[in-house]
Scaffold this active site. Structure first.
Site, PDB file in Angstrom:
ATOM      1  NE  ARG A  76      -3.533   0.681   2.473  1.00 25.26           N
ATOM      2  CZ  ARG A  76      -3.301   1.473   3.528  1.00 25.26           C
ATOM      3  NH1 ARG A  76      -2.563   1.068   4.529  1.00 25.26           N
ATOM      4  NH2 ARG A  76      -3.801   2.685   3.563  1.00 25.26           N
ATOM      5  CE  LYS A  80       1.738  -5.297   6.310  1.00 26.65           C
ATOM      6  NZ  LYS A  80       1.360  -4.042   5.750  1.00 26.65           N
ATOM      7  NE  ARG A 137       4.075   6.860  12.537  1.00 30.99           N
ATOM      8  CZ  ARG A 137       4.832   7.826  13.018  1.00 30.99           C
ATOM      9  NH1 ARG A 137       5.636   7.602  14.040  1.00 30.99           N
ATOM     10  NH2 ARG A 137       4.792   9.049  12.508  1.00 30.99           N
TER      11      ARG A 137
HETATM   12  C1  BTN Z   1       0.484  -3.923   2.250  1.00 28.89           C
HETATM   13  O1  BTN Z   1       0.300  -4.343   3.397  1.00 28.89           O
HETATM   14  O2  BTN Z   1       1.176  -2.918   2.045  1.00 28.89           O
HETATM   15  C2  BTN Z   1      -0.160  -4.648   1.111  1.00 28.89           C
HETATM   16  C3  BTN Z   1       0.663  -5.814   0.636  1.00 28.89           C
HETATM   17  C4  BTN Z   1       0.041  -6.589  -0.509  1.00 28.89           C
HETATM   18  C5  BTN Z   1       0.981  -7.582  -1.126  1.00 28.89           C
HETATM   19  C6  BTN Z   1       0.324  -8.454  -2.137  1.00 28.89           C
HETATM   20  S1  BTN Z   1       1.324  -9.806  -2.633  1.00 28.89           S
HETATM   21  C7  BTN Z   1       0.212 -10.178  -3.917  1.00 28.89           C
HETATM   22  C8  BTN Z   1      -0.215  -8.867  -4.519  1.00 28.89           C
HETATM   23  N1  BTN Z   1       0.738  -8.417  -5.517  1.00 28.89           N
HETATM   24  C9  BTN Z   1       1.368  -7.304  -5.145  1.00 28.89           C
HETATM   25  O3  BTN Z   1       2.228  -6.702  -5.818  1.00 28.89           O
HETATM   26  N2  BTN Z   1       0.919  -6.889  -3.953  1.00 28.89           N
HETATM   27  C10 BTN Z   1      -0.093  -7.777  -3.433  1.00 28.89           C
END
Ligand code: BTN
Length: 329
Positions: free
Chosen positions: A123, A188, A323
């Site tokens: 994100r 996380k 946060r």
């Molecule tokens: C986050 O917490 O920042 C979101 C992470 C999301 C990761 C997943 S892995 C599968 C899909 N492909 C990506 O490039 N991102 C999501």
């Protein structure tokens, strides 16, 4: 990834030591060619160790993702809703790849999984560290009749599905940090990235990307820029990624269908159980501004409620960073 690299990985997946000569003989190439391919794989993050002229081995045995294995574990509902499950060895990002497939006509319910992402996305423009074979990188395309505004709670419901599955079957104590980060003991464990495309009044196509740390090694995890954990760190016996993928898909399909027919409201009690920030002092950062307050759960659209100076304001996930102010409750 080239066919020879794929064959190499299949052979090395047992975690045993294989000499360059044996590998070369079985793949019909020279020892030097094997060395070159091993280097190419190492350069994309595959953890292959070379042992003093004796040969090569992976850091640990790997059970690869397998469409049939996943399908065999799907519920009737998920089987009906997921016409295509594809697996790739490597891609830039399963979300980006599925978005391209959407433009080429992919239908609702298409699923894509990868063993490795070259440019995994998190994100807010962050990188999602995606070591080979270490985790679940899964994207699901879902087409909704409504517009993006109605879908503001989508990440919340998918987060509920993920946390519910993990808590029920494998690791109790998984919580959600608004809008959709999975945490275990303040570290996380996974996250969700949603890419939307469509008209303001609908229909909307959503690519729902799920990342779950399953077998992330300390070496690979060194690149993650926040406290993190992986199922392998918390469990003596780690479920296979095929088992996890099927269980997640079963639950995600169920909550998506519920979300479409009943809205987010029917799922807010579940959110309340999993919410790790509720009643905590939090600090929000949005558009260069900082807001301090106390988190008070979510509203019917999935916006975060924050009490500050006697008033409660709503914040939508978009570009907000949240946060928890530790030691303050
Ligand atoms: C986050 O917490 O920042 C979101 C992470 C999301 C990761 C997943 S892995 C599968 C899909 N492909 C990506 O490039 N991102 C999501």
């Amino acid at each position: 990834m080239t066919p020879i690299q794929e064959q190499l990985l299949e052979t090395l997946s047992d975690g045993e030591l294989h000499s360059g000569t044996t590998l070369g003989d079985s793949l019909g190439v020279s020892r030097a060619a094997i060395w070159k391919q091993i280097q190419a794989l190492q350069s994309i993050g595959v953890e292959i160790y070379s042992e003093n002229r004796h040969g090569y081995r992976l850091s640990a045995p790997v059970t690869f993702l397998d469409e049939q294995e996943i399908r065999s574990r799907l519920s009737v509902e998920a089987t009906q809703c997921l016409p295509h499950i594809d697996m790739v060895w490597s891609c830039d990002s399963t979300n980006s790849e599925l978005m391209r497939n959407l433009h080429d006509g992919a239908s609702s319910g298409a699923v894509l999984l990868a063993e490795h992402q070259v440019a995994g996305r998190g994100r807010r423009g962050k990188e999602w560290v995606s070591p080979f074979g270490g985790s679940l990188y899964l994207s699901l395309l879902w087409k909704f009749s409504g517009g993006p505004m109605v879908l503001s709670g989508l990440g919340i419901v998918v987060g509920i599905a993920m946390a519910t599955v993990l808590n029920r079957s494998w690791l109790s104590g998984v919580q959600l940090k608004w809008p959709n980060d999975l945490y275990f003991q303040n570290q996380k464990l996974g996250g969700i990235l949603i890419d939307l495309e469509g008209e303001s009044e609908g229909p909307t196509s959503a690519v729902i990307g799920i990342g779950l740390n399953v077998n992330v090694s300390q070496a690979a995890g060194g690149r993650i820029k926040q406290p993190w954990t992986s199922l392998s760190e918390q469990l003596d016996s780690v479920p296979s990624r095929n088992e996890l993928a099927a269980a997640l898909l079963n639950e995600v399909v169920e909550v998506l269908n519920r979300f479409e027919s009943e809205g987010l409201e029917s799922l807010t009690p579940e959110w309340d159980q999993l919410d790790m920030v509720r009643d905590h002092h939090v600090l929000l950062e949005l558009e260069g501004k900082r807001v301090a307050g106390v988190a008070r759960g979510i509203d019917q659209l999935g916006a975060l409620l924050v009490e500050s100076g006697g008033a409660v304001s709503r914040y939508f996930s978009g570009d907000v960073s949240l946060r928890i102010q530790q030691n303050k409750r």
